[in-house]
Design an enzyme around this catalytic site. Structure first.
Site, PDB file in Angstrom:
ATOM      1  N   LYS A 188     -26.347  20.547  -3.524  1.00  0.00           N
ATOM      2  CA  LYS A 188     -26.923  20.738  -4.853  1.00  0.00           C
ATOM      3  C   LYS A 188     -26.236  19.860  -5.914  1.00  0.00           C
ATOM      4  O   LYS A 188     -25.276  19.173  -5.623  1.00  0.00           O
ATOM      5  CB  LYS A 188     -26.869  22.217  -5.239  1.00  0.00           C
ATOM      6  CG  LYS A 188     -27.791  23.088  -4.380  1.00  0.00           C
ATOM      7  CD  LYS A 188     -29.250  22.687  -4.530  1.00  0.00           C
ATOM      8  CE  LYS A 188     -30.204  23.615  -3.816  1.00  0.00           C
ATOM      9  NZ  LYS A 188     -30.158  23.525  -2.351  1.00  0.00           N
TER      10      LYS A 188
HETATM   11  C1  LIG Z   1     -35.402  26.357  -4.699  1.00  0.00           C
HETATM   12  C2  LIG Z   1     -34.292  26.977  -3.925  1.00  0.00           C
HETATM   13  N1  LIG Z   1     -34.007  28.281  -4.107  1.00  0.00           N
HETATM   14  C3  LIG Z   1     -33.015  28.892  -3.439  1.00  0.00           C
HETATM   15  C4  LIG Z   1     -32.242  28.203  -2.540  1.00  0.00           C
HETATM   16  C5  LIG Z   1     -31.179  28.949  -1.774  1.00  0.00           C
HETATM   17  O1  LIG Z   1     -29.900  28.531  -2.137  1.00  0.00           O
HETATM   18  P1  LIG Z   1     -28.610  29.045  -1.336  1.00  0.00           P
HETATM   19  O2  LIG Z   1     -28.490  28.193  -0.126  1.00  0.00           O
HETATM   20  O3  LIG Z   1     -27.473  28.811  -2.313  1.00  0.00           O
HETATM   21  O4  LIG Z   1     -28.797  30.467  -1.036  1.00  0.00           O
HETATM   22  C6  LIG Z   1     -32.479  26.844  -2.319  1.00  0.00           C
HETATM   23  C7  LIG Z   1     -31.658  26.108  -1.359  1.00  0.00           C
HETATM   24  O5  LIG Z   1     -31.896  24.998  -0.984  1.00  0.00           O
HETATM   25  C8  LIG Z   1     -33.534  26.214  -3.024  1.00  0.00           C
HETATM   26  O6  LIG Z   1     -33.839  24.922  -2.830  1.00  0.00           O
END
Ligand SMILES: Cc1ncc(COP(=O)(O)O)c(C=O)c1O
Length: 384
Positions: A188
Site C-alpha cells: 500500500k
Molecule cells: C480496497 C481494499 N480494501 C481492503 C483491503 C484489505 O486490506 P488488508 O490486507 O490490510 O486487510 C484491500 C487490500 O488489498 C483493498 O485493496
C-alpha cells in the site's frame, strides 16, 4: 520468443523502508512495551489530526477495521449493503460474515469508483449502508455519497485502503464517511507489513475499540502502571484486532513520509501519462479537477479492438521480454466463486474495466531509469 533479460526484474511493487523505520522499531523493541500502547496511540493521533476526524483506532489489518466497522455500525443479518464489485474481496467478505448481503453496483467509466446514481437506484428498505471504495487512490464523489446517505438515513463507510493522503474538493478521503478504513498491507501507499486503521465518528470508533480488544472495558496500556493488568471487565463479546506497537513504530515513520511518497508517485504517474497518451487502444488514467490522487495504482486500459496487443498479452510480454511485473485490480468480486449468482444489478463498466485494466509499477523507490524502462518497453510492444 522470450528475449534474454540482462537487467534484474522490476517488481510491480516494493515497499520503501528506511533507517528511520528500523530505528523506531529497535526503539520499541528496547522499550519493553511491544503491544498496542504509546506508539499505536501516537500513530492514531497523527492520522486523526491529519484527517480531522473525531477518532481513530489502529488495528491489525484493513479487513479487521472493516469487520469492526460492520459490527460497530450494527450491520446485521438481513441488511443489504451497497458496494462496488470492482474492489478487493475484503469488504464483501466482511459483510457476508456478519450476515448482510453485499449488493454490487456498477462504477463510473472515468474514475472506476462507485457511481452515485447506480447506488441510489439500488437502495431498498433493507439497505443499511453504502461502502464506497476510492479506486486506486482517486477519491469517489464524496459530497454526492454523503448527501445520498443522509437523505436515505444510511451509514456511509469509506474503504480508503488505497487513498490515505488523497483528497477531492478539499475533503480528505476517509474524513467524510461515518467510518473509514485504511490498509497498511505491504504493497500500500504506506505500510506496516500488515496493519490497518479505523477512523470516523467517535461513538462508532469507541465501540469498535471495545470490540477490537476482547470487549474489555480498558486497554492494557491504560491499566499499566495504574492498576493490576488483571483488573478489568468484559462487557461485550469482542475480538482481538489491535495493532501492536512494534508495527505502529513503522507506521509512525511511514506516515511522516507519506506526503513525499505521494509526490514521487504523482511524478511517476505524470511521466507515464505524458509518454503513453496517444498510443492506439491504450487509455491512461483521468484525474478529475479538484482531486489530489493517492496513486496507489497507475492503471492503463488496453482496448482489444484497437491496440496491437490484448491486456493479457501486454502483461505477458512485459514480463517475458522486459522483466517488468504488472498486476490487475481487480478480479471483480461478483465473478469469484463465493459470489457466483450474487449479481442483481447490471455491471457493464465493471466488466469492461476488468477486461482491460493493467496496473503498472508505480512506487517511490522507482528510479527514473525504472520508469523509462517501463515506457520504452510499452512503446516497443506497440511498435512491433
Ligand atoms: C480496497 C481494499 N480494501 C481492503 C483491503 C484489505 O486490506 P488488508 O490486507 O490490510 O486487510 C484491500 C487490500 O488489498 C483493498 O485493496
Amino acid at each position: 520468443m522470450t528475449q534474454f533479460i540482462d537487467t534484474p526484474p522490476l517488481p510491480w511493487n516494493r515497499p520503501s523502508i528506511g533507517a528511520e523505520e528500523i530505528a523506531e522499531v529497535v526503539d520499541t523493541l528496547a522499550s519493553g512495551w511491544l503491544t498496542h500502547g504509546p506508539k499505536a496511540t501516537r500513530f492514531e493521533q497523527a492520522v486523526r489530526d491529519a484527517l480531522g476526524v473525531e477518532d481513530t483506532f489502529a488495528v491489525s489489518s484493513c479487513t479487521a477495521a472493516l469487520h469492526l466497522a460492520a459490527l460497530a455500525a450494527g450491520i446485521s443479518p438481513g441488511d443489504e449493503v451497497i458496494t462496488p464489485s470492482l474492489t478487493f474481496c475484503a469488504a464483501p467478505n466482511v459483510l457476508t460474515q456478519v450476515g448482510a448481503r453485499p449488493v454490487f453496483v456498477d462504477v463510473e467509466p472515468v474514475t472506476f469508483n462507485v457511481c452515485p446514481k447506480a447506488a441510489e437506484a439500488a437502495i431498498t428498505d433493507r439497505t443499511k449502508a453504502i461502502v464506497v471504495m476510492h479506486y486506486g487512490g482517486h477519491p469517489c464523489d464524496l459530497r454526492a455519497f454523503r448527501k445520498l446517505a443522509d437523505e436515505h438515513g444510511l451509514l456511509l463507510i469509506e474503504d480508503a485502503a488505497h487513498a490515505l493522503h488523497a483528497s477531492r474538493d478539499g475533503q480528505r478521503a476517509g474524513s467524510v464517511g461515518d467510518l473509514a478504513v485504511f490498509s497498511f498491507y505491504a504493497n500500500k501507499v504506506m505500510t506496516t507489513g500488515e496493519g490497518g486503521m479505523l477512523a470516523g465518528r467517535s461513538e462508532l470508533v469507541q465501540r469498535a475499540r471495545l470490540l477490537g480488544r476482547h470487549g474489555i472495558d480498558s486497554s492494557v496500556w491504560q491499566r499499566h502502571g495504574t492498576r493490576s493488568t488483571a483488573d478489568y471487565e468484559v462487557v461485550v463479546p469482542g475480538l482481538k484486532y489491535v495493532m501492536p506497537d512494534v508495527t505502529a513504530a513503522i507506521g509512525l515513520q511511514q506516515f511522516a513520509k507519506l506526503p513525499a511518497f505521494t509526490a514521487r508517485r504523482a511524478e511517476i504517474a505524470a511521466t507515464y501519462t505524458q509518454a503513453l497518451t496517444g498510443l492506439p487502444g491504450l487509455a491512461t488514467p483521468t484525474v478529475l479537477p479538484g482531486v489530489e490522487h493517492g496513486w496507489f495504482l497507475y492503471s492503463i486500459f488496453v482496448d482489444p479492438d484497437s491496440a496491437p496487443l490484448t491486456r493479457d498479452e501486454t502483461a505477458h510480454r512485459l514480463l517475458a521480454d522486459h522483466g517488468i511485473a504488472t498486476s490487475r485490480h481487480f478480479k471483480p468480486v461478483h465473478t469469484l466463486q463465493l459470489y457466483d449468482g450474487a449479481v442483481t444489478h447490471p455491471l457493464p463498466v465493471t466488466e469492461t474495466a476488468t477486461a482491460r485494466q493493467l496496473s503498472l509499477p508505480c512506487y517511490p523507490s522507482m528510479t527514473s531509469q525504472d520508469v523509462d524502462r517501463v515506457v520504452t518497453a510499452i512503446h516497443a510492444l506497440w511498435n512491433r
